[in-house]
Design an enzyme around this catalytic site. Structure first.
Site, short mmCIF file in Angstrom:
data_model
loop_
_atom_site.label_atom_id
_atom_site.label_comp_id
_atom_site.label_asym_id
_atom_site.label_seq_id
_atom_site.Cartn_x
_atom_site.Cartn_y
_atom_site.Cartn_z
CD GLU A 155 -8.43 -4.08 5.71
OE1 GLU A 155 -9.55 -3.16 5.46
OE2 GLU A 155 -7.46 -3.63 6.22
NE ARG A 205 -9.38 0.69 9.12
CZ ARG A 205 -10.77 0.68 8.51
NH1 ARG A 205 -11.44 -0.27 9.12
NH2 ARG A 205 -11.21 1.33 7.60
CG PHE A 258 -5.18 -0.07 8.20
CD1 PHE A 258 -4.07 -0.10 7.31
CD2 PHE A 258 -5.68 1.12 8.62
CE1 PHE A 258 -3.47 1.10 6.61
CE2 PHE A 258 -4.91 2.13 8.14
CZ PHE A 258 -3.95 2.42 7.07
CD GLU A 262 -2.85 1.29 2.21
OE1 GLU A 262 -3.07 0.24 2.94
OE2 GLU A 262 -3.45 2.11 2.38
MO1 MOS Z 1 -5.07 -2.69 3.45
S1 MOS Z 1 -4.25 -3.30 5.05
O1 MOS Z 1 -6.21 -1.38 3.94
O2 MOS Z 1 -3.83 -2.36 2.05
#
Ligand code: MOS
Length: 772
Positions: free
Chosen positions: A726, A328, A362, A250
C-alpha cells in the site's frame, strides 16, 4: 531466450533447480502466468449441469420493496429458479463487524445495483432475459447520496471516533498562524482486471465448495455458512489466484459468493456468477470519498503546533469496512510529520451508494492528501516555501505519534534527504523554465510517506502455514495468503526455499484453501507476505529441525553444528555427502514427520480503544517521492517527466516484485488525484471505462527511478523485509501538488480538491488568459 540454447555454465543454484523440478513448482507457475496459461475462476473446466446466476438489482437508490413477481421470468426457457430473500435458509445477513447488510433485502432497497433477487438458468443468456422479466414493485423513497445530505439528517454508521493528544484548544489560540479549510477527495473504482466472480460446486450431503474471487476466504466461509445455515466445516473456499483486487475483494466479494452459494443450495446445481465490467463498476463499492475540515496552527518559524480535522466519509449503505478505514485515516492524520497537539475526528456517513470499501491505502491516502493540502495553504500564508515547511516538520526517530506509539526509525528524514540529493537543483531548473515565458511550465513536489504496517484490528494480525515435504524432495506450502498479482506466492516460495536451504523449484505454493489454512485473516493491510511468510518460515524451520536432528544421529555428528546449505547437509560449515533427497528419504524411512503446521502472531502490538493509545503497528514503511511535471498552460494537458522515489523496503526478499508494487501503486495514486472521476448522477454511477479514465501506459511518468534506502533496522517483516503493497500508492499524491506548483502562483487554487482532471486544470489556466 535464444542465448540460453548455448547452455551457459550453470551456477550451483541453477543446477539444483533442474534436479527434481516438478511441473507446477514456483518458477514454473511464474512461466505459466507470464505466458497466459495460468487459470482463473472462469477458465476452470465447466462442471456438468452448471447453471448461471444473474442478479435482479434495484434501479432506485432508495425504495420500499412492495412485492416481487417472478411469474413471467419463470416462464423463460432455461430458467431453473428465481430466488428472493424468502429462499435464504439461514440468517439473511452478511455484515461482519456491524450486522447491517442483508444478503437480499426483504422490504427496502438501499442503493442502485443492490441485488433484490436472483435468476438461476441453464445459460447466461436465459438468466439475463429472465432477470429483465422479474417485476419488482418499488415505492421510491428520498435517497441520501452525498456527505452533505447525510450531515443534514445525521445519517451515521457509528458514533464519531477520535484520536486526541496534547492540548489543541490552548495551542490554537497561541499559534502565530492558524489556517483552516475544507478538502475533498473522490471515489475511486478498483478496476481489477478480473471482475467479481465465483464458481460453486455442491458436494455430497451438506458440503459445498466455492472457487471464489476473494481476498478473505475465511470470511466468505463464515458468511456462506451463516446464510445457508451450515457449519463452517461443511463449507470449503478455494482461491487459486485473483486477477487483481486492490482491496475491492477484501469484503466486497462476500455478497457475490453468498448469492452464488444460495443459488447452488436451492437448486443443487454447480453455479457460476460473473459480473460484467459495467455491472461491476455500477454495483460495487469503491474508495470512500472524504470531505475534511481542518485547522492547522503553526509557530512563527513554521513549526506545526496543532492539527485538528473532522473527516467526513461517504460510507455507502452498509458499514462494510468503513469504520476500520476511518481508524486508519485517524492514525495517518499527521502523515509523515510530527505535530504535538492533535485532535482528529472521524465521521462515517451512511448513504444510499453501494457500500464503499477497502482500497489500497485503506483511508491513509485521504488523510495524507488533507495534510499536504494544508501545507500548501500554510506556505501561502507564511511565505515559507512548501519544502521548507515539510522538511522542518518531518518525523524523527523517537517522535511520539498521536496514538502513543514511538516512531522507531529515522526513515522519513533519511529518505527525504536522499531524495533531495538525487534531485538537487530541481527548484532552480523549474524556475528557469518558468522564467522563459513559455506556455510549457514545470512544477515539482516532494511527497513523504509514512505508513503503519499491521491490521489496526490487532486480532487479525495472525497467519498460518501448512508445509509438506514429499518423499521426492519436493515441497507443498499452503498458507492463508491470497495471490492477487502482488507476488506473494513467489515471496513465500522464496522463504520456504531459504528456510530449507533448497532450490526454489522444489517449492510449490498451493491454492489458498480453508481446509488447509483455517481462520485466516484477509490478505490485506500490506501484511500478506510478512505474516504468511513468517508462518511458512516457522513451519519449514520446524521440519528442518527434525531433519537435522535425524542427520546428526545418522552422521554421528550430534553436538556439532548442522545446517542445510545448497541442498547439502553441512557439519560445522563443511559439506557432507548427505544431500537433500537422500536426507528426506532416510528421514521418511525412519518415520520422521515431514509435515508441519505453524502459526504466526505479529509480536509486540496492542491497542486500547478506550484510551486510543497503544502500539497498533509492527513497524512503519517510509519513503519520499519527488515528482516533476510539465503543464501545457494553453491546453490544460500535462505529463509527468519524472518521479524519483527513495523507498524503505527493509532487506527485500524480491526487489523486482517490490519495484513492480512501487510503480503500480504510484500510477494508481496518480490516477486517483488526476483523472479518475466516477461521477454519480442521482445515485447512478458512470459505469463504463469509456467515461471513467484510468492511467494507462501513456500516463506513466517518462522516468521512474527507485532507490531503496539501506536497511538499518533489524526487526521488521519476514527475514527483515518490509511490506510494500500500500505505501507507494501515496507517492502518487505528489503529482497533484506538482501540477499545482507548475501553475503561476496567482492561478493556484485556494481550495484543494482531487481529482485535478484536465478539464479542471484547463479551467484554472484559462482564468489567467494565455501565456505568450
Ligand atoms: Mo487492502 S485496501 O488492506 O485489501
Amino acid at each position: 531466450m535464444r542465448t540460453m540454447s548455448r547452455t551457459p555454465a550453470k551456477t550451483p543454484e541453477q543446477s539444483i533447480a533442474v534436479v527434481g523440478s516438478s511441473p507446477t513448482s514456483s518458477d514454473e507457475a511464474i512461466r505459466l502466468h507470464a505466458t497466459g496459461h495460468s487459470r482463473f475462476i472462469c477458465d476452470e473446466p465447466t462442471p456438468d449441469r452448471m447453471c448461471y446466476v444473474e442478479p435482479v438489482v434495484s434501479p432506485h437508490a432508495h425504495a420500499r420493496i412492495r412485492g416481487i413477481d417472478a411469474t413471467e421470468a419463470r416462464r423463460v426457457k432455461g430458467v431453473v429458479a428465481v430466488l428472493t430473500a424468502h429462499d435464504i435458509p439461514g440468517e439473511n445477513q452478511i455484515g461482519v463487524k456491524i450486522k447491517d447488510e442483508p444478503l437480499l433485502p426483504e422490504d427496502e432497497a438501499c442503493y442502485i445495483g443492490q441485488p433484490t433477487g436472483l435468476v438461476v438458468a441453464a445459460t447466461r443468456a436465459a438468466a439475463k432475459r429472465a432477470a429483465a422479466a422479474v417485476r419488482v414493485d418499488y415505492e421510491p423513497l428520498e435517497p441520501i447520496l452525498t456527505i452533505a445530505d447525510a450531515r443534514r439528517v445525521d445519517s451515521l454508521i457509528t458514533a464519531p471516533i477520535q484520536v486526541v493528544c496534547g492540548d489543541v484548544e490552548s495551542t490554537l489560540t497561541r499559534a502565530r498562524h492558524v489556517l483552516e479549510g475544507e478538502i475533498v477527495t473522490p471515489l475511486q473504482e478498483h478496476v481489477y482486471f478480473e471482475t467479481q466472480r465465483v464458481r460453486v460446486i455442491p458436494g455430497e450431503g451438506r458440503e459445498i465448495l466455492l472457487q471464489a474471487g476473494t481476498q478473505s476466504p475465511s470470511e466468505v466461509q463464515q458468511l456462506v455458512a451463516r446464510v445457508l445455515g451450515l457449519s463452517r466445516k461443511d463449507v470449503s473456499i478455494d482461491v487459486r489466484r485473483l486477477g487483481g483486487a486492490f482491496g475491492g475483494k477484501e469484503s466486497a466479494a462476500s455478497l457475490w459468493c453468498c448469492l452464488a452459494a444460495l443459488a447452488s443450495r436451492c437448486t443443487g446445481r454447480p453455479i457460476e456468477l460473473c459480473l460484467s465490467r459495467e455491472q461491476d463498476m455500477a454495483w460495487t463499492g469503491k474508495r470512500h470519498p472524504y470531505s475534511s475540515d481542518f485547522r492547522l496552527g503553526l509557530d512563527e518559524d513554521g513549526k506545526f503546533l496543532t492539527w485538528e480535522v473532522e473527516y467526513y466519509q461517504n460510507g455507502g449503505s452498509a458499514s462494510d469496512l468503513s469504520t476500520a478505514i476511518m481508524e486508519r485515516t485517524l492514525f495517518h492524520a499527521t502523515g509523515s510529520y510530527f505535530i504535538p497537539n492533535v485532535k482528529v475526528t472521524g465521521i462515517c456517513c451512511r448513504t444510499n451508494l453501494p457500500p464503499n470499501t477497502a482500497f489500497r491505502g485503506f483511508g491513509a491516502p485521504q488523510a495524507m492528501f488533507v495534510m499536504e493540502a494544508a501545507i500548501r495553504r500554510a506556505s501561502r500564508r507564511t511565505g515559507i516555501p512548501v519544502e521548507e515547511l515539510q522538511r522542518k516538520n518531518l518525523l524523527k526517530k523517537d517522535d511520539i505519534l498521536p496514538y502513543g506509539m514511538a516512531f522507531s526509525e529515522n526513515t522519513v528524514r533519511r529518505s527525504w534527504m536522499r531524495a533531495e540529493e538525487l534531485t538537487s537543483g530541481i527548484s532552480l531548473r523549474t524556475s528557469c523554465q518558468n522564467g522563459t515565458g513559455s506556455h510549457l511550465r514545470k512544477g515539482f513536489s516532494f511527497m513523504p510517506v509514512c505508513f503503519g504496517i499491521s491490521f489496526t484490528n490487532t486480532s487479525l494480525n495472525q497467519a498460518s502455514a501448512l508445509v509438506h515435504v514429499y518423499t521426492d524432495g519436493s515441497v507443498g506450502v499452503s498458507t492463508g495468503a491470497v495471490e492477487m498479482g502482488q507476488g506473494v506466492n513467489t515471496k513465500i516460495a522464496q522463504v520456504a526455499a531459504r528456510a530449507f536451504g533448497v532450490g526454489i523449484s522444489r517449492i510449490k505454493v498451493e491454492s489458498t484453501n480453508t481446509t488447509r489454512a483455517a481462520n485466516t485473516s484477509p490478505t490485506a493491510a500490506s501484511s500478506g507476505a510478512d505474516m504468511n511468510g513468517n508462518a511458512t518460515r516457522i513451519a519449514c524451520g520446524e521440519i528442518k529441525r527434525r531433519l537435522l536432528c535425524f542427520a546428526g544421529n545418522h552422521l554421528r555428528a550430534t553436538g556439532k553444528t548442522l545446517e542445510i546449505e545448497a541442498e547439502t547437509v553441512t557439519v560445522n560449515g563443511k559439506p557432507t555427502g548427505l544431500k537433500w533427497l537422500e536426507l528426506i528419504n532416510l528421514a521418511y524411512l525412519s518415520r520422521v514427520s515431514l509435515s508441519c503446521q505453524a502459526h504466526y502472531a505479529t509480536p509486540g502490538i496492542h491497542f486500547d480503544k478506550e484510551t486510543e493509545r497503544g502500539v497498533p503497528f509492527a513497524y512503519h514503511v517510509a519513503g519520499t517521492a519527488v515528482t516533476e511535471v510539465t503543464v501545457d498552460t494553453l491546453r490544460g494537458t500535462w505529463k509527468v517527466d519524472s518521479v524519483t522515489v527513495v523507498h524503505d523496503g527493509g532487506e527485500s526478499i524480491n526487489p523486482l516484485i517490490d519495484r513492480g508494487q512501487i510503480e503500480g501503486g504510484l500510477l494508481q495514486g496518480i490516477g486517483w488525484v488526476t483523472m479518475e472521476d466516477v461521477g454519480y448522477d442521482q445515485g447512478v454511477p458512470r459505469s463504463s471505462l469509456a467515461v471513467y479514465k484510468i492511467p494507462d501506459i501513456h500516463s506513466m511518468p517518462s522516468v521512474i527511478s527507485i532507490e531503496f534506502l539501506p536497511c538499518l533496522n533489524s526487526n521488521a517483516g519476514v527475514y527483515n523485509s518490509k511490506a510494500v503493497g500500500e505505501p507507494p500508492f501515496m507517492y502518487g499524491i505528489g503529482t497533484y501538488f506538482a501540477l499545482i506548483n507548475a501553475l503561476p502562483p496567482e492561478l493556484r487554487p485556494e481550495v484543494h480538491a482531487a481529482p485535478l482532471t484536465c478539464e479542471r486544470l484547463f479551467g484554472l489556466v484559462r482564468r489567467g488568459g494565455t501565456a505568450e
